[in-house]
Design an enzyme around this catalytic site. Structure first.
Site, PDB file in Angstrom:
ATOM      1  N   ARG A  68      -3.515 -13.931   5.602  1.00 19.88           N
ATOM      2  CA  ARG A  68      -2.626 -12.865   6.080  1.00 19.88           C
ATOM      3  C   ARG A  68      -2.799 -12.680   7.593  1.00 19.88           C
ATOM      4  NH1 ARG A  68       0.137  -8.035   4.688  1.00 19.88           N
ATOM      5  NH2 ARG A  68      -0.609  -6.137   5.739  1.00 19.88           N
TER       6      ARG A  68
ATOM      7  N   LYS B  43       0.833  -1.196   0.000  1.00 14.22           N
ATOM      8  CA  LYS B  43       0.000   0.000   0.000  1.00 14.22           C
ATOM      9  C   LYS B  43       0.873   1.252   0.000  1.00 14.22           C
ATOM     10  CE  LYS B  43      -4.265  -1.641   2.199  1.00 14.22           C
ATOM     11  NZ  LYS B  43      -5.164  -1.482   3.366  1.00 14.22           N
TER      12      LYS B  43
ATOM     13  N   HIS C 216       2.934  -2.657   7.691  1.00 12.14           N
ATOM     14  CA  HIS C 216       2.069  -1.658   8.320  1.00 12.14           C
ATOM     15  C   HIS C 216       2.863  -0.392   8.593  1.00 12.14           C
ATOM     16  CE1 HIS C 216      -0.945  -4.849  10.034  1.00 12.14           C
ATOM     17  NE2 HIS C 216      -1.204  -4.516   8.781  1.00 12.14           N
TER      18      HIS C 216
ATOM     19  N   TYR D 278      -3.476  -7.746  16.484  1.00  5.07           N
ATOM     20  CA  TYR D 278      -3.113  -9.162  16.577  1.00  5.07           C
ATOM     21  C   TYR D 278      -2.725  -9.564  17.995  1.00  5.07           C
ATOM     22  CZ  TYR D 278      -3.361  -8.939  11.555  1.00  5.07           C
ATOM     23  OH  TYR D 278      -3.824  -8.749  10.279  1.00  5.07           O
TER      24      TYR D 278
END
Length: 305
Positions: free
Chosen positions: A249, A177, A272, A281
């Site tokens: 993922r 991204k 990230h 997580y």
């Protein structure tokens, strides 16, 4: 209660709301009336602070944000009507919002289910498709790639390549991204699956398409195709829940965190930008620990008499 009855008659006759809706309004307004009575205040004298206190009480009692929002909607309509009747100067519910519902945890497979999916082999399948689909599963679960990153991979590095696999180095170079590049390690099982797929992908050397994963028409595989193939493969593997790429993922992140406890490393592997995105997580990891505690600790549960 006279005002409440008049309002219910209004929504029943003039607004022509369904009987069940009117019934729900009545229940919500009964709660409002009870709260006002307990606070020693008339319905037309209820203030914003009262509403906020009652919302906090409902939330503390375990009512969901969605349930509170529905109640507030009923109260808000009642006070809007009172305002039109000239009975209140302002709506005490107007700027009150229900508590936000907690963000749902990402869906991740248990370790056993993830391994079951990764090791599944369909003996009756086309060997070409079987090799490709197995390599896809191994990369998604073994590297934590997004599906867009996966389908953007080329066979080798190049000026136009968005991403590629370096089999010799055991690394995947992906474009994530925000056009951010990152390098993630590729495990032994994924490297084996990739080598097998590459041996079958174009044995005649006639495909000019640089994409690592292609369809039978020699065009780059789409994300939608990967979703469809993965869903089918998970059901064939006997998993109870259809699996989608992002679930693998999530599984990758959760299982690495469970084993290592290294949140920063998981952040880098996932690409990230902000570690707060990765921290979700830790909640999955805690759920895993809580289940283990409940199952194993002799004092986890009180004995029922």
């Amino acid at each position: 209660m006279e005002l409440v009855e008049r309002y219910l008659e209004h929504v029943r006759v003039e607004k022509r709301l369904a009987a069940r809706t009117v019934e729900l309004y009545a229940l919500d307004l009964h709660k409002l009336t009870g709260n006002a009575k307990q606070a020693g205040v008339e319905l037309t004298r209820v203030q914003n602070a009262h509403i906020r206190r009652w919302v906090a009480q409902m939330h503390g009692a375990g009512r969901s944000g969605r349930g509170i929002a529905l109640i507030l909607s009923g109260w808000r309509g009642f006070y809007t009507w009172l305002g039109k009747q000239g009975l209140v100067e302002s709506n005490p519910v107007q700027d009150v919002r229900a508590p936000k519902a907690p963000k749902p945890l990402p869906k991740a497979l248990g370790v056993d289910d993830a391994v079951q999916l990764a090791e599944h082999q369909d003996a009756d399948a086309d060997p070409w498709l079987e090799a490709r689909d197995r390599a896809i599963v191994e990369l998604l679960y073994g590297c934590g790639m997004r599906v867009g990153e996966l389908v953007g991979l080329d066979i080798s590095a190049g000026k136009e390549a968005r991403g590629w696999i370096d089999l010799q180095a055991g690394e995947a170079h992906v474009l994530g991204k925000g056009s951010k590049r990152r390098t993630v390690p590729v495990g032994g099982k994924a490297l084996e699956a990739l080598a097998h797929w590459l041996a079958l992908r174009d044995p005649a050397g006639k495909v000019a398409q640089p994409a690592l994963f292609i369809g039978r028409n020699a065009t780059r595989l789409t994300a939608q195709s990967v979703w469809q193939r993965l869903k089918r493969r998970s059901l064939m593997a006997g998993l109870a829940t259809p699996v989608h790429p992002h679930m693998l993922r999530h599984s990758f992140a959760s299982h690495v965190l469970q084993s290592s406890g290294d949140l920063r490393a998981v952040q880098e592997l996932l690409g990230h930008a902000n570690i707060t995105t990765t921290q979700v997580y830790t909640r999955l990891d805690f759920q895993h620990l809580a289940k283990a505690y409940d199952a194993a600790h002799p004092r986890a549960h009180r004995k029922t008499r």
